[in-house]
Structure formats: C-alpha cells, structure tokens
Design a protein around this motif. Structure first.
Motif, PDB file in Angstrom:
ATOM      1  N   ALA A 122       0.826  -1.216   0.000  1.00  0.00           N
ATOM      2  CA  ALA A 122       0.000   0.000   0.000  1.00  0.00           C
ATOM      3  C   ALA A 122       0.855   1.258   0.000  1.00  0.00           C
ATOM      4  CB  ALA A 122      -0.948  -0.004   1.197  1.00  0.00           C
ATOM      5  N   SER A 123       1.969   1.233   0.732  1.00  0.00           N
ATOM      6  CA  SER A 123       2.835   2.421   0.743  1.00  0.00           C
ATOM      7  C   SER A 123       3.504   2.620  -0.612  1.00  0.00           C
ATOM      8  CB  SER A 123       3.880   2.304   1.858  1.00  0.00           C
ATOM      9  OG  SER A 123       4.773   1.228   1.618  1.00  0.00           O
ATOM     10  N   GLU A 124       3.817   1.511  -1.309  1.00  0.00           N
ATOM     11  CA  GLU A 124       4.384   1.610  -2.645  1.00  0.00           C
ATOM     12  C   GLU A 124       3.338   2.141  -3.633  1.00  0.00           C
ATOM     13  OE1 GLU A 124       6.090  -2.093  -3.822  1.00  0.00           O
ATOM     14  OE2 GLU A 124       7.278  -2.323  -1.988  1.00  0.00           O
ATOM     15  N   ILE A 125       2.093   1.683  -3.474  1.00  0.00           N
ATOM     16  CA  ILE A 125       1.007   2.144  -4.340  1.00  0.00           C
ATOM     17  C   ILE A 125       0.796   3.645  -4.178  1.00  0.00           C
ATOM     18  CG2 ILE A 125      -1.481   1.981  -4.793  1.00  0.00           C
ATOM     19  CD1 ILE A 125      -1.291  -0.944  -3.767  1.00  0.00           C
ATOM     20  N   ALA A 126       0.778   4.103  -2.926  1.00  0.00           N
ATOM     21  CA  ALA A 126       0.543   5.521  -2.646  1.00  0.00           C
ATOM     22  C   ALA A 126       1.575   6.388  -3.357  1.00  0.00           C
ATOM     23  CB  ALA A 126       0.568   5.772  -1.138  1.00  0.00           C
ATOM     24  N   LYS A 127       2.822   5.981  -3.294  1.00  0.00           N
ATOM     25  CA  LYS A 127       3.893   6.756  -3.930  1.00  0.00           C
ATOM     26  C   LYS A 127       3.803   6.685  -5.443  1.00  0.00           C
ATOM     27  CE  LYS A 127       8.940   7.231  -4.063  1.00  0.00           C
ATOM     28  NZ  LYS A 127      10.235   6.704  -3.523  1.00  0.00           N
ATOM     29  N   ALA A 128       3.627   5.461  -5.978  1.00  0.00           N
ATOM     30  CA  ALA A 128       3.632   5.279  -7.429  1.00  0.00           C
ATOM     31  C   ALA A 128       2.441   5.958  -8.096  1.00  0.00           C
ATOM     32  CB  ALA A 128       3.634   3.784  -7.764  1.00  0.00           C
ATOM     33  N   SER A 129       1.289   5.990  -7.408  1.00  0.00           N
ATOM     34  CA  SER A 129       0.072   6.544  -8.025  1.00  0.00           C
ATOM     35  C   SER A 129       0.075   8.065  -8.094  1.00  0.00           C
ATOM     36  CB  SER A 129      -1.169   6.053  -7.273  1.00  0.00           C
ATOM     37  OG  SER A 129      -1.155   6.477  -5.923  1.00  0.00           O
ATOM     38  N   THR A 130       1.112   8.705  -7.578  1.00  0.00           N
ATOM     39  CA  THR A 130       1.265  10.147  -7.776  1.00  0.00           C
ATOM     40  C   THR A 130       1.948  10.449  -9.110  1.00  0.00           C
ATOM     41  OG1 THR A 130       3.435  10.247  -6.681  1.00  0.00           O
ATOM     42  CG2 THR A 130       1.474  10.509  -5.282  1.00  0.00           C
ATOM     43  N   GLN A 131       2.482   9.392  -9.765  1.00  0.00           N
ATOM     44  CA  GLN A 131       3.297   9.594 -10.963  1.00  0.00           C
ATOM     45  C   GLN A 131       2.740   8.913 -12.203  1.00  0.00           C
ATOM     46  OE1 GLN A 131       7.004   7.992  -9.589  1.00  0.00           O
ATOM     47  NE2 GLN A 131       7.472   9.745  -8.288  1.00  0.00           N
ATOM     48  N   ALA A 132       1.965   7.812 -12.031  1.00  0.00           N
ATOM     49  CA  ALA A 132       1.491   7.036 -13.187  1.00  0.00           C
ATOM     50  C   ALA A 132       0.383   6.082 -12.737  1.00  0.00           C
ATOM     51  CB  ALA A 132       2.646   6.241 -13.794  1.00  0.00           C
ATOM     52  N   PRO A 133      -0.387   5.554 -13.695  1.00  0.00           N
ATOM     53  CA  PRO A 133      -1.344   4.493 -13.348  1.00  0.00           C
ATOM     54  C   PRO A 133      -0.613   3.306 -12.714  1.00  0.00           C
ATOM     55  CG  PRO A 133      -1.754   5.298 -15.569  1.00  0.00           C
ATOM     56  CD  PRO A 133      -0.452   5.896 -15.132  1.00  0.00           C
ATOM     57  N   VAL A 134      -1.249   2.671 -11.745  1.00  0.00           N
ATOM     58  CA  VAL A 134      -0.631   1.554 -11.039  1.00  0.00           C
ATOM     59  C   VAL A 134      -1.423   0.280 -11.337  1.00  0.00           C
ATOM     60  CG1 VAL A 134       0.061   0.613  -8.809  1.00  0.00           C
ATOM     61  CG2 VAL A 134       0.187   3.082  -9.212  1.00  0.00           C
ATOM     62  N   ILE A 135      -0.724  -0.731 -11.832  1.00  0.00           N
ATOM     63  CA  ILE A 135      -1.300  -2.033 -12.135  1.00  0.00           C
ATOM     64  C   ILE A 135      -0.756  -3.019 -11.102  1.00  0.00           C
ATOM     65  CG2 ILE A 135      -1.692  -3.754 -13.928  1.00  0.00           C
ATOM     66  CD1 ILE A 135      -2.524  -0.819 -14.633  1.00  0.00           C
ATOM     67  N   ILE A 136      -1.649  -3.780 -10.453  1.00  0.00           N
ATOM     68  CA  ILE A 136      -1.218  -4.655  -9.364  1.00  0.00           C
ATOM     69  C   ILE A 136      -1.620  -6.098  -9.639  1.00  0.00           C
ATOM     70  CG2 ILE A 136      -1.262  -5.046  -6.874  1.00  0.00           C
ATOM     71  CD1 ILE A 136      -2.329  -2.163  -6.613  1.00  0.00           C
ATOM     72  N   ASP A 137      -0.654  -6.988  -9.541  1.00  0.00           N
ATOM     73  CA  ASP A 137      -0.885  -8.425  -9.671  1.00  0.00           C
ATOM     74  C   ASP A 137      -1.144  -8.979  -8.272  1.00  0.00           C
ATOM     75  OD1 ASP A 137      -0.785 -11.166 -10.051  1.00  0.00           O
ATOM     76  OD2 ASP A 137       0.921 -11.102 -11.417  1.00  0.00           O
ATOM     77  N   ARG A 138      -2.425  -9.081  -7.912  1.00  0.00           N
ATOM     78  CA  ARG A 138      -2.921  -9.558  -6.610  1.00  0.00           C
ATOM     79  C   ARG A 138      -2.707  -8.524  -5.496  1.00  0.00           C
ATOM     80  NH1 ARG A 138      -1.817 -16.133  -6.256  1.00  0.00           N
ATOM     81  NH2 ARG A 138      -3.377 -16.659  -7.833  1.00  0.00           N
ATOM     82  N   TYR A 139      -3.714  -8.527  -4.611  1.00  0.00           N
ATOM     83  CA  TYR A 139      -3.697  -7.586  -3.475  1.00  0.00           C
ATOM     84  C   TYR A 139      -4.508  -8.247  -2.358  1.00  0.00           C
ATOM     85  CZ  TYR A 139      -3.645  -2.719  -1.547  1.00  0.00           C
ATOM     86  OH  TYR A 139      -3.462  -1.583  -0.790  1.00  0.00           O
ATOM     87  N   TRP A 140      -5.283  -7.485  -1.606  1.00  0.00           N
ATOM     88  CA  TRP A 140      -5.960  -8.038  -0.427  1.00  0.00           C
ATOM     89  C   TRP A 140      -6.924  -9.163  -0.768  1.00  0.00           C
ATOM     90  CZ3 TRP A 140      -5.594  -8.300   4.638  1.00  0.00           C
ATOM     91  CH2 TRP A 140      -6.699  -8.782   5.356  1.00  0.00           C
ATOM     92  N   HIS A 141      -7.652  -9.061  -1.870  1.00  0.00           N
ATOM     93  CA  HIS A 141      -8.665 -10.070  -2.175  1.00  0.00           C
ATOM     94  C   HIS A 141      -8.068 -11.476  -2.267  1.00  0.00           C
ATOM     95  CE1 HIS A 141     -11.726  -7.199  -2.316  1.00  0.00           C
ATOM     96  NE2 HIS A 141     -11.850  -6.989  -3.617  1.00  0.00           N
ATOM     97  N   SER A 142      -6.839 -11.600  -2.755  1.00  0.00           N
ATOM     98  CA  SER A 142      -6.191 -12.915  -2.791  1.00  0.00           C
ATOM     99  C   SER A 142      -5.957 -13.444  -1.388  1.00  0.00           C
ATOM    100  CB  SER A 142      -4.852 -12.832  -3.530  1.00  0.00           C
ATOM    101  OG  SER A 142      -5.029 -12.828  -4.914  1.00  0.00           O
ATOM    102  N   THR A 143      -5.424 -12.592  -0.523  1.00  0.00           N
ATOM    103  CA  THR A 143      -5.186 -13.000   0.860  1.00  0.00           C
ATOM    104  C   THR A 143      -6.473 -13.482   1.500  1.00  0.00           C
ATOM    105  OG1 THR A 143      -3.412 -11.362   1.042  1.00  0.00           O
ATOM    106  CG2 THR A 143      -4.307 -12.231   3.103  1.00  0.00           C
ATOM    107  N   ALA A 144      -7.546 -12.730   1.318  1.00  0.00           N
ATOM    108  CA  ALA A 144      -8.824 -13.081   1.943  1.00  0.00           C
ATOM    109  C   ALA A 144      -9.440 -14.324   1.313  1.00  0.00           C
ATOM    110  CB  ALA A 144      -9.782 -11.903   1.836  1.00  0.00           C
ATOM    111  N   ALA A 145      -9.466 -14.397  -0.020  1.00  0.00           N
ATOM    112  CA  ALA A 145     -10.135 -15.514  -0.696  1.00  0.00           C
ATOM    113  C   ALA A 145      -9.484 -16.844  -0.355  1.00  0.00           C
ATOM    114  CB  ALA A 145     -10.128 -15.287  -2.205  1.00  0.00           C
ATOM    115  N   TYR A 146      -8.157 -16.892  -0.360  1.00  0.00           N
ATOM    116  CA  TYR A 146      -7.481 -18.150  -0.050  1.00  0.00           C
ATOM    117  C   TYR A 146      -7.632 -18.513   1.423  1.00  0.00           C
ATOM    118  CZ  TYR A 146      -5.418 -18.793  -4.652  1.00  0.00           C
ATOM    119  OH  TYR A 146      -5.242 -19.031  -5.988  1.00  0.00           O
TER     120      TYR A 146
END
Length: 254
Positions: A122-146
């Motif tokens: 999340a801290s990496e997303i916050a920083k990166a999303s100030t500069q460009a679109p952020v594409i993420i391969d899995r996030y919280w939903h994977s942790t929860a679903a599994y």
C-alpha cells in the motif's frame, strides 16, 4: 466485530482467527513469533517504516486477481505497457524471498505474512500513483479468498454467508479504484498450467487436486465487497482480453 452465526449456518470464527483484520492485528501476530522466526522481525521492521493509512495519488490503481494460469502476468504486463503505468505485485519484492519460510508455518502466521505484504505494498502504491497508473498483480482479495477457502471445508454453500464481514476490505488499507477478476474454464486453466511446466505451490496443487477448494476460492472472490471484483472471461486471445480490460478501466477510472 463479526455478528454471531444463525443456527445451522457456518461458523466464521476460524476464518476470523486466520485473517488479520488490520495492520495492528497482524503486527501483534508477527511479534508473537518473531523470536522463533527471524524473518518475522524483518517484516515488522519494514511495516514500521510504512506510513499509517497512506492515501492514493491522482492516477488510477487497478488490481488483477484470479487463480494461477488465468493470464494475470500476461494481461498485467500488456495493460502496464499500454497505459505507461507502474506494475506492482503482492507480496512485494522486499519480502517475497521469505514466502517459502511462511508457507510452512501454521495458517495464522502464514496469513499474517501475506496480509503484511498488502500493507507494505500500500505504501508503494501511494507513492507510485502520484506519478502514473498503477497495475497490481494480486492484493488483499487474494489473501482473503485463499484464507476463507482454506478455513472452510465442504461445498461453496459452507462458506460464510455472502454479506459476512469476512468479505469486507480492511478499513485501514489503501483501496484500489478497480479490481478485475480473471477467470477461465477449469480444463483450460489446467492445460495452461501443464504448458507452463512450473513447480506448483502447495495451494496450486490443492487447486488442481480439489475442485471444491477451487470453487470456494473463486466464490470467495465473487463475494468480496467495497471494492467488489469485476469478473473478466480470460479464455479468449490475449488481444481480446486486454481490449475488454482496457474498456472496463476506461469506464470505471475515466
């Protein structure tokens, strides 16, 4: 707190125990095992460096979820290139080398590791999303679903009810703008896995051997809310899937 179960309904407490509901809860869990697992202390050190409740920047944040061999790697790379974005993965690179250590631990510790990865990400997303679109391969939903699928036995009907709080996004975790769930026919997914010839994780082996487990994982994804998953059929060609995905991004993140 989770409400009590109605008579005869599945008891969600094993899921609650396995899934840390906040950064504070997962820190407590990692501290309890830090003396025995040095890597837990290292994860805690990284967590301490992350700002609390980081805020998203002005560019869109799009998450791709799905089982292995549904095309996440191919599609995320293509979307990243098309949007001139930043591609991030969960768990993040700074802790991914410790996956094998935590995968052999009991479920509560294992899930605390993956949950911690989301908060570090999340801290990496916050920083990166100030500069460009952020594409993420899995996030919280994977942790929860599994977690939900692992801690629930039996059929899809035995999962916690659709409105249960186990499907809610943590209040203290940065939210994406859009979550896309890639799905393919089970036979096609197995064919892709065999073609890849990669060593299977324990969970992937379970997915392949146990169709009920796979069904529980996918149904758990579908029950996630705030944000919910937008399902995308990833069976067609790469070009068709990417076109569909880009249309959804345009619609939801314009």
């Amino acid at each position: 707190m989770l409400r009590r179960c109605a008579p005869g309904s599945p008891d969600p407490r094993p899921v609650v125990r396995a899934l840390p509901p906040s950064a504070r809860a997962l820190r407590q869990r990692l501290r309890q095992c830090a003396e025995r697992i040095p890597e837990a202390e290292a994860v805690l050190d990284l967590l301490e460096k992350c700002p609390e409740n980081p805020k998203k920047g002005g560019f869109p944040v799009i998450v791709f979820e799905g089982l292995d061999a549904t095309g996440k790697t191919t599609v995320t790379q293509a979307v990243k290139d098309t949007l001139n974005g930043v591609l991030l993965r969960s768990p993040p690179a700074c802790i991914s080398q410790w996956r094998t250590v935590f995968d052999d631990e009991p479920t509560p510790i294992k899930r605390a590791f993956y949950a911690a990865g989301n908060y570090i990400l999340a801290s990496e997303i916050a920083k990166a999303s100030t500069q460009a679109p952020v594409i993420i391969d899995r996030y919280w939903h994977s942790t929860a679903a599994y977690t939900i699928a692992t801690e629930t036995s039996g059929n899809v009907q035995d999962l916690p009810p659709a409105q249960d709080e186990v499907y809610q996004w943590p209040e203290d975790l940065l939210k994406p703008d859009l979550v896309l769930l890639l799905t393919v026919d089970p036979d096609e997914r197995v064919r892709r896995l065999q073609h890849r010839g990669l060593e299977k994780t324990k969970e992937e082996a379970e997915l392949e051997a146990n169709s009920l487990f796979r069904q529980r994982v996918e149904e758990s994804y579908r029950r996630m809310v705030n944000p919910a998953c937008q399902e995308v059929d990833a069976s067609p060609s790469k070009e068709e899937v990417v076109k569909t995905v880009l249309q959804l991004i345009q619609k939801h993140c314009a």
